[in-house]
Scaffold this active site. Structure first.
Site, mmCIF file in Angstrom:
data_model
loop_
_atom_site.group_PDB
_atom_site.id
_atom_site.type_symbol
_atom_site.label_atom_id
_atom_site.label_comp_id
_atom_site.label_asym_id
_atom_site.label_seq_id
_atom_site.Cartn_x
_atom_site.Cartn_y
_atom_site.Cartn_z
ATOM 1 C CG HIS A 148 60.012 32.920 -0.854
ATOM 2 N ND1 HIS A 148 60.159 34.080 -0.136
ATOM 3 C CD2 HIS A 148 60.347 33.217 -2.138
ATOM 4 C CE1 HIS A 148 60.551 35.056 -0.938
ATOM 5 N NE2 HIS A 148 60.684 34.556 -2.151
ATOM 6 C CB CYS A 156 63.922 35.862 -2.043
ATOM 7 S SG CYS A 156 63.510 35.783 -3.808
#
Length: 490
Positions: free
Chosen positions: A429, A334
């Site tokens: 994630h 991310c």
């Protein structure tokens, strides 16, 4: 609807884990149960099936309760961004960035009708609600605007169980002090006490418990021994107490350095690595600590720009570049993925003052920040052929500046990330929660070091979580007065 509420004498006393335990206990005993926390402050979030963002603890508790998580279970989520500013997420969606004063003085009372609607919807679907408080109910400077503790107990007519952490010391003082600072109408709601994280002989507590029950006229429902159960942590407070392996490089075949960003978020992504055989994991905050790892992980962050500036100021940016030149494996997740690219464009000042930032340049991508946050559960296949699932939660949109090999092919035909011989960048994630991929990835690292590979026959993350919930059920049930607990619920 019946309701029971777990409140604590302070933060990090084990409220979330005990609430998770009660959710699984009640579910196993045949009740349709749901978790609830009106307002949560956490950097580890959970994405619901419809793309809503809630506190990770409530997502975990819903899973323990064997129900699908919804935004009604955590209608307000606060995600700190720094300098007393938090992102306010209402019913799973971005609402505003607010300073603490504006939030307390203006937003709290305005949002109560939404909280009541969430409770009403839960009441129509479930038999029992397990509420979790926040911090302590006795913060006298905050009580007038506190909507996470006693106000919720009043709204749901819940019996309150007060939890204290004996590891901190002063357990009796913290319990008695908390009760003394409550108003009378609040104090009468406290129907039981739990002493948590106990290590030692319970017999040594007997006289203290007898005194406490006589002094407060409140029964101690249980003394819960410390248990190292693998339940995902909620916020960065847990980083200081993680069950870390000793960070001495010579004790492990492989050394993993995780960059401890100032605004680190969703660090539960890293949990499975701690369980990989022969792998040592250590958090790094300075260039001196970086040394010569086999793998560097740059995790997610709530503020990519500020954390990249910190990376440069500490010298870690140069250290990472030097490690990459020497063949070190690097994974960016991310915000960490965005830092691995060439440039971040923030012309709309989504983060801080806005501007254009030259980043590490290890991957041929450029990232543009836009106001719309992407929050979605996803499934797909990695470039190595492993089926994976996880979730996305980010503001930036990244584009390749030259041909790349995508890391993931999603089932909706989108691609994600970049993979090279030594670097992986991804928005996904939960990538390491895909245990077959994780074992395969670390076996490739083992081979590069000339180490023997390990069997790729692993237990799935779902099975591991289920084992943890069942272990938690048995442990808490064994040390809790279940008859008294059910009398409070009924």
């Amino acid at each position: 609807m019946k309701a029971i509420m777990i409140q604590g004498t302070s933060s990090d006393v084990g409220k979330s884990v005990l609430s998770t335990a009660l959710c699984r206990i009640l579910a196993n005993d045949g009740y349709k149960v749901a978790p609830f926390k009106s307002q949560n402050m956490a950097l580890n979030s959970y994405i619901t099936q419809d793309g809503g963002e809630i506190g990770r603890a409530q997502g975990v508790q819903a899973e323990a309760a064997k129900v699908i998580a919804t935004t009604d279970m955590n209608p307000i989520l606060l995600k700190p961004k720094g300098e007393m500013i938090s992102e306010v997420i209402l019913h799973g969606k971005h609402y505003a960035n607010m300073d603490a004063l504006s939030y307390r003085e203006n937003f709290v009372e305005e949002v109560m009708p939404e909280v009541r609607k969430a409770l009403s919807r839960l009441e129509s679907q479930f038999e029992v609600l397990v509420l979790e408080g926040a911090g302590s109910p006795a913060e006298i400077n905050l009580k007038s605007r506190d909507i996470a503790n006693m106000r919720m107990a009043h709204e749901t007519d819940a019996a309150v169980i007060l939890v204290a952490d004996i590891e901190r010391g002063g357990v009796f003082a913290s319990l008695v002090g908390t009760l003394m600072l409550l108003d009378e109408e609040e104090r009468v709601r406290v129907k039981g006490i739990i002493i948590n994280k106990f290590r030692g002989m319970k017999e040594l507590l007997t006289s203290g418990i007898e005194w406490l029950e006589e002094y407060t006229n409140i029964p101690v429902l249980g003394v819960i021994p410390y248990i190292d159960v693998q339940i995902e942590a909620e916020d960065s407070m847990a980083l200081s107490s993680l069950r870390l392996k000793k960070p001495l490089q010579n004790e492990f075949e492989m050394d993993v350095a995780v960059i401890r960003l100032p605004h680190i978020s969703n660090f539960t992504d890293l949990d499975p690595i701690f369980e990989e055989p022969g792998v040592g994991v250590r958090f790094v905050s300075s260039l001196k600590e970086l040394k010569n790892p086999d793998l560097i992980i740059i995790p997610g962050t709530k503020n990519t720009v500020d954390d990249f500036i910190w990376l440069r100021e500490t010298g870690l940016a140069q250290g990472i570049l030097h490690a990459a030149q020497n063949g070190c494996q690097i994974v960016g997740i991310c915000g960490g993925y965005q830092m691995l690219g060439e440039i971040i464009i923030d012309e709309q000042a989504i983060e801080g003052n806005g501007g254009v930032y030259m980043t590490l340049g290890l991957l041929p991508i450029e990232t543009t920040f836009i106001p719309e946050k992407r929050t979605v559960q996803v499934t797909g296949t990695t470039s190595s052929g492993h089926a994976i699932q996880g979730y996305e939660i980010h503001l930036g949109r990244s584009q390749a500046t030259q041909p790349i090999q995508p890391f993931i092919q999603f089932d909706d035909e989108r691609t994600d990330g970049v993979i090279t011989e030594t670097i992986i960048g991804t928005y996904l994630h939960g990538i390491f929660q895909n245990r077959h991929f994780t074992r395969h990835y670390f076996n490739e690292l083992r081979q590069k070091k000339g180490l023997e590979i390990i069997s790729e026959d692993v237990v799935s993350d779902f099975e591991r979580r289920e084992q943890a919930y069942e272990m938690l059920d048995q442990h808490v049930r064994e040390h809790l007065d279940m008859e008294k607990l059910y009398s409070l619920i009924k």
